[in-house]
Design a protein around this motif. Structure first.
Motif, PDB file in Angstrom:
ATOM      1  N   GLY A  89       0.601  -1.193   0.376  1.00 16.30           N
ATOM      2  CA  GLY A  89       0.069  -0.024  -0.212  1.00 16.30           C
ATOM      3  C   GLY A  89       0.845   0.996  -0.040  1.00 16.30           C
ATOM      4  N   ARG A  90       2.247   0.950  -0.739  1.00 21.13           N
ATOM      5  CA  ARG A  90       2.768   2.519  -0.480  1.00 21.13           C
ATOM      6  C   ARG A  90       2.396   2.863  -1.845  1.00 21.13           C
ATOM      7  NH1 ARG A  90       9.048   0.245  -0.049  1.00 21.13           N
ATOM      8  NH2 ARG A  90       8.653  -2.193  -0.899  1.00 21.13           N
ATOM      9  N   PHE A  91       1.872   2.739  -2.290  1.00 15.74           N
ATOM     10  CA  PHE A  91       1.968   3.689  -3.715  1.00 15.74           C
ATOM     11  C   PHE A  91       1.248   4.722  -4.533  1.00 15.74           C
ATOM     12  CE2 PHE A  91       3.176  -1.375  -3.828  1.00 15.74           C
ATOM     13  CZ  PHE A  91       1.658  -1.859  -3.030  1.00 15.74           C
ATOM     14  N   LEU A  92       1.746   5.705  -4.959  1.00 21.04           N
ATOM     15  CA  LEU A  92       1.620   7.072  -5.065  1.00 21.04           C
ATOM     16  C   LEU A  92       0.251   7.060  -6.345  1.00 21.04           C
ATOM     17  CD1 LEU A  92       5.004   7.713  -4.070  1.00 21.04           C
ATOM     18  CD2 LEU A  92       2.958   8.299  -2.965  1.00 21.04           C
ATOM     19  N   PRO A  93       0.120   8.216  -6.823  1.00 24.50           N
ATOM     20  CA  PRO A  93      -0.640   8.688  -7.322  1.00 24.50           C
ATOM     21  C   PRO A  93      -0.108   8.601  -9.238  1.00 24.50           C
ATOM     22  CG  PRO A  93      -0.309  10.391  -6.725  1.00 24.50           C
ATOM     23  CD  PRO A  93       0.459   9.173  -5.658  1.00 24.50           C
ATOM     24  N   PHE A  94       0.431   6.918  -9.558  1.00 25.27           N
ATOM     25  CA  PHE A  94       1.090   7.213 -11.123  1.00 25.27           C
ATOM     26  C   PHE A  94      -0.017   6.018 -11.698  1.00 25.27           C
ATOM     27  CE2 PHE A  94       4.802   8.692  -8.873  1.00 25.27           C
ATOM     28  CZ  PHE A  94       5.500   9.019  -9.766  1.00 25.27           C
ATOM     29  N   GLU A  98       2.094   3.657 -16.179  1.00 25.41           N
ATOM     30  CA  GLU A  98       3.568   4.958 -15.434  1.00 25.41           C
ATOM     31  C   GLU A  98       5.049   4.229 -15.194  1.00 25.41           C
ATOM     32  OE1 GLU A  98       1.507   9.278 -15.251  1.00 25.41           O
ATOM     33  OE2 GLU A  98       1.894   7.888 -13.619  1.00 25.41           O
ATOM     34  N   PHE A  99       3.920   3.294 -13.763  1.00 26.48           N
ATOM     35  CA  PHE A  99       4.686   2.679 -13.602  1.00 26.48           C
ATOM     36  C   PHE A  99       5.637   1.881 -13.592  1.00 26.48           C
ATOM     37  CE2 PHE A  99       4.904  -1.064 -10.647  1.00 26.48           C
ATOM     38  CZ  PHE A  99       6.472  -0.761  -9.639  1.00 26.48           C
ATOM     39  N   MET A 102       7.866   2.855 -15.638  1.00 27.00           N
ATOM     40  CA  MET A 102       9.518   3.070 -14.362  1.00 27.00           C
ATOM     41  C   MET A 102      10.983   1.738 -14.060  1.00 27.00           C
ATOM     42  SD  MET A 102       8.160   5.454 -11.581  1.00 27.00           S
ATOM     43  CE  MET A 102       6.555   5.895 -11.575  1.00 27.00           C
ATOM     44  N   SER A 140      -2.515   3.526  -6.620  1.00 23.93           N
ATOM     45  CA  SER A 140      -2.962   3.871  -5.356  1.00 23.93           C
ATOM     46  C   SER A 140      -5.026   3.822  -5.151  1.00 23.93           C
ATOM     47  CB  SER A 140      -3.154   5.438  -4.591  1.00 23.93           C
ATOM     48  OG  SER A 140      -3.495   6.089  -6.036  1.00 23.93           O
TER      49      SER A 140
ATOM     50  N   ASN B 212      11.401  10.097  -9.227  1.00 26.18           N
ATOM     51  CA  ASN B 212      10.015   9.233  -8.949  1.00 26.18           C
ATOM     52  C   ASN B 212      10.119   7.967  -8.735  1.00 26.18           C
ATOM     53  OD1 ASN B 212       8.016  11.145 -10.361  1.00 26.18           O
ATOM     54  ND2 ASN B 212       8.667  10.499 -12.570  1.00 26.18           N
ATOM     55  N   THR B 215      10.353   7.871  -4.825  1.00 27.82           N
ATOM     56  CA  THR B 215       9.264   8.030  -3.822  1.00 27.82           C
ATOM     57  C   THR B 215       8.187   6.143  -3.450  1.00 27.82           C
ATOM     58  OG1 THR B 215       7.403   8.611  -6.041  1.00 27.82           O
ATOM     59  CG2 THR B 215       8.428  10.540  -5.050  1.00 27.82           C
ATOM     60  N   PHE B 216       8.861   5.884  -4.296  1.00 31.60           N
ATOM     61  CA  PHE B 216       8.254   4.395  -4.127  1.00 31.60           C
ATOM     62  C   PHE B 216       9.287   3.624  -3.271  1.00 31.60           C
ATOM     63  CE2 PHE B 216       5.924   5.318  -8.179  1.00 31.60           C
ATOM     64  CZ  PHE B 216       4.843   4.756  -7.987  1.00 31.60           C
ATOM     65  N   GLN B 270       1.593  13.186  -9.329  1.00 33.25           N
ATOM     66  CA  GLN B 270       3.178  12.510  -8.680  1.00 33.25           C
ATOM     67  C   GLN B 270       4.484  13.052  -9.329  1.00 33.25           C
ATOM     68  OE1 GLN B 270       3.129  12.923  -5.424  1.00 33.25           O
ATOM     69  NE2 GLN B 270       5.090  12.614  -5.312  1.00 33.25           N
ATOM     70  N   ASP B 271       4.480  12.690 -10.610  1.00 38.59           N
ATOM     71  CA  ASP B 271       5.056  12.428 -11.851  1.00 38.59           C
ATOM     72  C   ASP B 271       6.429  14.124 -11.363  1.00 38.59           C
ATOM     73  OD1 ASP B 271       6.412  11.642 -13.913  1.00 38.59           O
ATOM     74  OD2 ASP B 271       4.777  10.957 -14.933  1.00 38.59           O
ATOM     75  N   HIS B 272       7.453  13.298 -11.162  1.00 37.29           N
ATOM     76  CA  HIS B 272       8.664  14.877 -11.238  1.00 37.29           C
ATOM     77  C   HIS B 272       8.378  14.983 -12.486  1.00 37.29           C
ATOM     78  CE1 HIS B 272       8.598  12.902  -7.486  1.00 37.29           C
ATOM     79  NE2 HIS B 272       8.813  13.961  -6.644  1.00 37.29           N
ATOM     80  N   SER B 329      -3.385  10.914   0.279  1.00 34.42           N
ATOM     81  CA  SER B 329      -3.800  10.669  -0.903  1.00 34.42           C
ATOM     82  C   SER B 329      -2.589  11.875  -2.103  1.00 34.42           C
ATOM     83  CB  SER B 329      -4.670  11.340  -1.130  1.00 34.42           C
ATOM     84  OG  SER B 329      -4.931  12.251  -1.063  1.00 34.42           O
ATOM     85  N   ILE B 330      -2.093  12.976  -1.301  1.00 28.35           N
ATOM     86  CA  ILE B 330      -1.084  13.036  -1.248  1.00 28.35           C
ATOM     87  C   ILE B 330       0.275  12.573  -1.768  1.00 28.35           C
ATOM     88  CG2 ILE B 330       0.556  15.234  -1.612  1.00 28.35           C
ATOM     89  CD1 ILE B 330      -1.929  17.106   0.045  1.00 28.35           C
ATOM     90  N   MET B 331       0.609  12.248  -1.106  1.00 27.95           N
ATOM     91  CA  MET B 331       2.207  11.583  -0.454  1.00 27.95           C
ATOM     92  C   MET B 331       1.899  10.616   0.866  1.00 27.95           C
ATOM     93  SD  MET B 331       5.226  13.323  -0.366  1.00 27.95           S
ATOM     94  CE  MET B 331       6.200  13.203  -2.102  1.00 27.95           C
ATOM     95  N   ASN B 332       2.454   9.102   0.540  1.00 30.04           N
ATOM     96  CA  ASN B 332       1.993   8.197   1.643  1.00 30.04           C
ATOM     97  C   ASN B 332       3.325   8.000   2.414  1.00 30.04           C
ATOM     98  OD1 ASN B 332       1.651   5.795   2.997  1.00 30.04           O
ATOM     99  ND2 ASN B 332       0.173   5.626   0.736  1.00 30.04           N
TER     100      ASN B 332
END
Lengths: 262, 334
Positions: A89-94, A98-99, A102, A140, B212, B215-216, B270-272, B329-332
């Motif tokens: 659950g550490r997934f960001l808004p990508f 896109e993911f 990467m 997410s 990017n 952040t994961f 979030q895409d830098h 939601s903005i950043m975990n």
């Protein structure tokens, strides 16, 4: 006899004062599916992170094709090994696309744009893992199983020959769990990838992998062919509990359950 | 909405703000002053010597603070990590104040000394906070913020010591400077910080993909082939360089570094690769606008721009703290 691909010899890793891995020796063949089992805190995840070079060991060596992993540049190592972490659950808004893109990072140069080949590889990986319909969804917003699949897709897009998977089916319902395992078998058989899977699911390890290595308190207790692992004498030693055994009506392979005494 | 469209809209807004704001102030300057400097000498001088340098300085400062905020948030994987909350601004402010107090006037290879001192101060505080969080292994938002607050207080006290030891006029100058402001005359200060900020921006833009992946989580970034240690050091260096040079000239202007990247995230994600450009433009435009407000609301007097940003930023910060969902939601948080 196939030549060993990953060679771990007398490898030790400490976290601070505590010895997490104690003189591990293990060799893994190309195209093999190895399952690593063991109780919580045995050092399974640490072992994966050492194999991918994220943790540097104190003693011993880990070699791929006879080259120590410390001798690779980061990007070159990433072309050999990819890592699928526990979906936590550490997934960001990508978006999924896109993911997965990467995952192409080791193949990109900072000075050139993303090529058509990269895009193709991403589409291919997404199709192979059967998540084309999720392509535009945000990571997410995915369920645990979908997320795990996206991670596997990214690892495939990375085009590494070795996949390290940290409990790929933990927290998944039976259907998703079976689907992921089928997919991993396909990746293993059809793409010829070498898989090292950390798991608590002994039955699926017996069913799906070629060999099983058991880790306890940082030591390798045994490495056996998968079907040979279903023995009380072996499993009891690892988990400090007794097991009962039965034959699977379809596969014929032995499956196990912890013995419950009322 | 398409990210490129959003980025284009932000660019247009920023350009408009930059074009309009030199005209606004105690004296309204007509557009014609740009083209006919001889007709109206006084207005032209105000425009070229005071307004334009100031607007450009505000843009550079806002852009640099916003971008460094974005970088710290990605590095610490935490929405509340900013130059201000991590104590980096205070560290830089202490470095700059020390330089003033010591009465130093040196430049090394034509690099002015004050930004260098501020930069070292910024690096020291980043290092302290980072080592503390490293030492604790698993660190929570609370640990991070407490470490930042501790470092911030420590350097603030040291600044107070410097102030106490200084004479009255000197002390007043330090206080005014600590409020944050972009009132400069001529382009010299702009030229002084431009190399630092440009270098910082270049590094961060060069490392978009790495940001990017970071952040994961570091393990994922590493497994994809990122040289995590080197990239992190480069990013800390770049962010500290920018904060240091901006604080040396403009004082610790708060909250730009926290608010702007978050607002940009809401719009662009979030895409830098997009977020970096958006943060830069939005941060710059935002500070230019705040500065225009600061010199007009109680004209002919001026409110330091740092007060305006803090007035806007304080409530925003609280909203962010209280609204746990947005934090997720903005950043975990790592």
């Amino acid at each position: 006899m196939t030549e060993s691909y990953i060679e771990i010899s007398e490898f030790s890793y400490n976290a601070g004062e505590t010895e997490i891995l104690k003189s591990i020796s293990l060799s893994i063949n190309k195209g093999e599916h190895l399952a690593v089992i063991g109780p919580n805190g045995a050092g399974k995840t640490t072992l994966l992170k050492c194999i991918m070079g994220f943790f540097k060991g104190e003693k011993g060596s880990i070699k791929i094709n006879n080259v120590p992993i410390t001798g690779f540049r980061n990007k070159d190592l990433a072309k050999l090994i990819s890592y699928v972490p526990q979906a936590d659950g550490r997934f960001l808004p990508f978006t999924v696309e896109e993911f997965v893109l990467m995952g192409r990072y080791p193949h990109l140069s900072p000075f050139t744009a993303i090529s058509a080949k990269d895009r193709d590889k991403v589409t291919e990986s997404i199709e192979l893992t059967g998540i084309s319909h999720l392509k535009k969804r945000l990571m997410s917003t995915l369920s645990g199983g979908e997320c795990q699949t996206a991670f596997i897709a990214a690892a495939i897009a990375q085009e590494a020959g070795i996949l390290l998977l940290d409990e790929p089916v933990a927290f998944l319902d039976p259907k998703h769990s079976v689907n992921i395992q089928k997919m991993l078998s396909r990746i293993n058989m059809q793409l010829g990838k070498t898989l090292i899977t950390v798991t608590h699911d002994i039955n699926s390890a017996i069913l799906n992998s070629d060999r099983i290595a058991a880790l306890k308190l940082g030591e390798i207790k045994f490495v056996v062919k998968a079907e040979k692992a279903a023995h009380n004498s072996l499993l009891e030693k690892i988990y400090d509990t007794s097991f009962i055994f039965a034959d699977h009506p379809i596969t014929g392979k032995t499956f196990i359950a912890p013995e419950v005494i009322k | 909405m398409n990210k490129k469209v959003v980025l284009l809209l932000i660019s247009i807004c920023t350009v408009c703000i930059i074009a309009v704001s030199p005209m606004i102030g105690m004296d309204t300057i007509p557009f014609s002053a740009f083209f006919n400097p001889i007709d109206d000498n006084v207005k032209s001088i105000i425009l070229w010597e005071i307004r334009l340098p100031r607007v450009i300085m505000a843009f550079i400062a806002g852009a640099a603070l916003s971008l460094s905020g974005m970088t710290f948030q990605a590095l610490f994987r935490n929405p509340l990590a900013t130059p201000f909350t991590l104590g980096v601004s205070s560290g830089a402010a202490f470095g700059a104040a020390l330089y003033v107090k010591l009465g130093l006037f040196f430049s090394f290879l034509s690099i002015p000394g004050q930004p260098v001192f501020a930069f070292i101060g910024a690096l020291v505080s980043v290092f302290i906070v980072y080592s503390l969080t490293r030492f604790k292994k698993s660190f929570s938002t609370a640990t991070l913020l407490l470490a930042g607050v501790a470092v911030s207080f420590f350097f603030s006290s040291l600044i107070l010591v410097i102030q106490y030891l200084s004479d009255f006029t000197h002390s007043f100058r330090i206080i005014r400077w600590l409020m944050g402001g972009v009132e400069i005359v001529g382009f010299e200060s702009v030229y002084n910080i431009l190399p630092f900020v440009t270098a910082g921006i270049a590094i961060i833009f060069f490392l978009n993909n790495e940001l990017n992946l970071l952040t994961f989580g570091e393990d994922i970034a590493f497994s994809r082939g990122v040289n995590v240690q080197r990239v992190k050091i480069l990013l800390y260096f770049a962010a500290s360089l920018m904060v240091g040079s901006v604080v040396a000239t403009c004082g610790p202007i708060g909250f730009v570094g926290m608010m702007c990247p978050h607002i940009c995230r809401l719009f662009i994600g979030q895409d830098h690769r997009y977020l970096a450009s958006a943060s830069l433009l939005f941060g710059g435009g935002f500070l230019v606008m705040c500065d225009a407000v600061s010199r007009t609301v109680i004209a002919p007097a001026e409110i330091p721009v740092g007060i305006i940003t803090a007035l806007l930023g304080g409530p925003f910060f609280l909203w962010l703290l209280i609204n746990g969902k947005s934090e997720q939601s903005i950043m975990n948080s790592g």
